[in-house]
Scaffold this motif. Structure first.
Motif, short mmCIF file in Angstrom:
data_model
loop_
_atom_site.label_atom_id
_atom_site.label_comp_id
_atom_site.label_asym_id
_atom_site.label_seq_id
_atom_site.Cartn_x
_atom_site.Cartn_y
_atom_site.Cartn_z
N ALA A 171 -1.02 -6.16 -16.52
CA ALA A 171 -1.75 -5.04 -16.03
C ALA A 171 -1.23 -3.09 -15.86
N GLY A 172 -1.89 -2.11 -16.19
CA GLY A 172 -0.56 -1.30 -16.36
C GLY A 172 -0.68 -1.20 -14.97
N PRO A 173 0.07 0.38 -14.68
CA PRO A 173 0.26 0.51 -13.18
C PRO A 173 -0.65 0.62 -12.38
N ILE A 174 -1.27 0.84 -10.39
CA ILE A 174 -1.91 0.58 -9.90
C ILE A 174 -1.91 2.06 -9.66
N PRO A 175 -3.38 2.39 -10.01
CA PRO A 175 -3.41 3.85 -9.44
C PRO A 175 -3.83 4.71 -7.98
N LEU A 176 -2.93 5.35 -7.50
CA LEU A 176 -3.16 5.72 -5.89
C LEU A 176 -4.58 7.21 -5.70
N ASN A 177 -4.95 6.84 -4.42
CA ASN A 177 -6.10 7.62 -4.31
C ASN A 177 -5.99 9.13 -4.10
N MET A 178 -4.51 9.50 -3.71
CA MET A 178 -4.35 10.12 -3.44
C MET A 178 -2.77 10.76 -4.19
N PRO A 179 -2.93 12.32 -4.74
CA PRO A 179 -1.25 12.93 -4.96
C PRO A 179 0.05 11.58 -4.48
N ARG A 180 0.54 11.31 -5.52
CA ARG A 180 1.83 11.13 -4.72
C ARG A 180 2.20 11.18 -4.15
N PRO A 181 3.51 12.09 -3.67
CA PRO A 181 3.74 12.66 -2.96
C PRO A 181 3.28 12.78 -1.60
N GLU A 182 1.61 13.32 -1.33
CA GLU A 182 1.13 13.15 -0.14
C GLU A 182 0.64 12.14 0.16
N VAL A 183 0.33 10.25 -0.39
CA VAL A 183 0.87 9.12 -0.14
C VAL A 183 2.12 8.93 0.79
N HIS A 184 3.44 9.50 -0.55
CA HIS A 184 4.66 8.89 0.37
C HIS A 184 4.35 9.98 1.63
N ASN A 185 4.10 10.36 1.99
CA ASN A 185 4.25 11.49 3.18
C ASN A 185 3.93 10.83 4.34
N ARG A 186 2.46 10.08 3.79
CA ARG A 186 1.75 9.27 4.82
C ARG A 186 3.14 8.10 5.03
N LEU A 187 3.35 7.22 4.30
CA LEU A 187 3.98 6.23 4.30
C LEU A 187 5.24 6.69 5.15
N CYS A 188 5.84 7.47 5.25
CA CYS A 188 6.86 7.89 6.21
C CYS A 188 6.89 8.48 7.09
N THR A 189 5.77 8.82 7.04
CA THR A 189 5.19 9.09 8.81
C THR A 189 4.89 8.26 9.46
N ALA A 190 4.21 7.24 9.11
CA ALA A 190 3.96 6.30 9.59
C ALA A 190 5.21 5.10 9.63
N ARG A 191 5.99 4.81 9.03
CA ARG A 191 7.44 4.55 9.37
C ARG A 191 8.63 5.21 10.35
#
Length: 343
Positions: free
Chosen positions: A249-269
């Motif tokens: 299949a194609g790439p898996i879409p995100l529910n938010m803009p990618r920079p926002e998702v990246h920020n949340r992952l970084c903060t959790a880390r």
């Protein structure tokens, strides 16, 4: 002395709180079996497959849905596919068969076909988890892909009416990961899905599992598994969309803009790293406080004043200046925001 739980104890306790119960799982699987029998009867010679959280072994409570699909024989699939007929007729056949087989047992049963993107939506009108509004099932009518790899699954929202996917391989990969990690994969995914739901669902559950498949491949403590995931996921999302693990299949879409998702992952880390650092240095209250930022509904916010009093008492008994303990705690215990990824 104030007794504090270790990070391992906190996470084990937390994942038990959200783990699906045996009673929920047994009833969900029973209903799934009934649906599978109906669609096999509707499409003689077809095969059924199971996917989603119940099939993947990472379902949380309350359990509200189940997923399954049927794959037509090559002969029956010939009229369908891109450039041919849509799956609407197949979905209607499945709907009628399910009604015929299940209406007596579930008098409030309703089934939606019109407007559904991928699957027939079955509403049982009867939850498997007490207190929930209902229990539903997505029943997909799929056809074999000509290449022999994966399937064509319905997509009524696009011109071709069909998408390529491989849910059967996805389930196999997840179950293999659970076995190789001695269940750590499933337990970590449960916690990650809860993190995701607590923080406005930046990602779909499948994206979490797809990323986990590439970084959780051996047994490890849950706190380490969370650190591995958030480190890997932040790096990968920072680069671009998550590819399909089955390569179909194609790439898996995100529910938010990618920079926002990246920020949340970084903060959790960062909070997971901080929790591990505090525990390593004998500050269990601060370790719990950091972990609370990531899983606020599963890990209670500790009373920092209790740990401070305990630390001061230890310092006094050891003959050390009382301010040494105070200075250590006040420098880190008060974050500016409870959830730095913004809600």
């Amino acid at each position: 002395m104030v007794h504090k739980q270790s990070l391992a104890q906190l996470l084990d306790e937390g994942r038990r709180k959200i783990q699906v119960t045996d009673e929920e799982l047994t009833e969900a699987k029973r209903r799934r079996t009934l649906l599978a029998a109906s669609v096999r009867r509707a499409f003689p010679g077809s095969t059924t497959y199971f996917n989603g959280s119940v099939a993947h072994g990472d379902a949380n409570t309350p359990l509200t849905d189940v997923d399954l699909g049927t794959v037509l024989t090559k002969k029956d699939a010939e009229p369908y596919g891109p450039g041919k007929k849509s799956a609407l007729t197949l979905m209607e056949i499945a709907r009628d068969a399910i009604h015929e087989d299940l209406d007596d047992e579930f008098p409030k049963l309703t089934i939606e076909v019109e407007g559904r993107r991928r699957a027939v939506l079955v509403r049982f009108g009867d939850p498997v988890t007490p207190g929930q509004a209902d229990f539903t099932a997505d029943v997909m009518t799929a056809i074999p892909h000509p290449s022999g790899r994966g399937l064509y699954i319905p997509n009524t929202k696009i011109a071709t009416q069909w998408d390529r996917a491989d849910p059967i391989t996805h389930t196999r990969m997840v179950l293999q990961a659970i076995e190789e990690t001695k269940v750590v994969f499933a337990r970590t995914v449960r916690l990650l899905k809860h993190w995701n739901g607590t923080h406005s669902k930046p990602m779909c559950s499948w994206n979490i599992k797809a990323l986990s498949l590439n970084c959780l491949d051996e047994p490890m403590p849950l706190i380490n598994a969370l650190r591995v995931f958030f480190t890997y996921a932040a790096d990968e999302i920072g680069k671009g969309p998550t590819p399909d693990p089955a390569g179909v299949a194609g790439p898996i879409p995100l529910n938010m803009p990618r920079p926002e998702v990246h920020n949340r992952l970084c903060t959790a880390r960062k909070y997971i790293d901080l929790a591990i650092e505090h525990e390593k240095n004998g500050r269990p209250g601060l370790a719990q406080h950091a972990l609370h930022q990531v899983l606020p509904e599963l890990v209670a916010k500790p009373d920092a004043t209790e740990e401070e009093a305990d630390r001061l008492g230890q310092a006094a008994r050891a003959g050390a200046p009382a301010t040494s303990g105070l200075g250590l705690v006040t420098g880190v215990v008060t974050p500016t925001r409870t959830r730095a990824w913004g809600e």
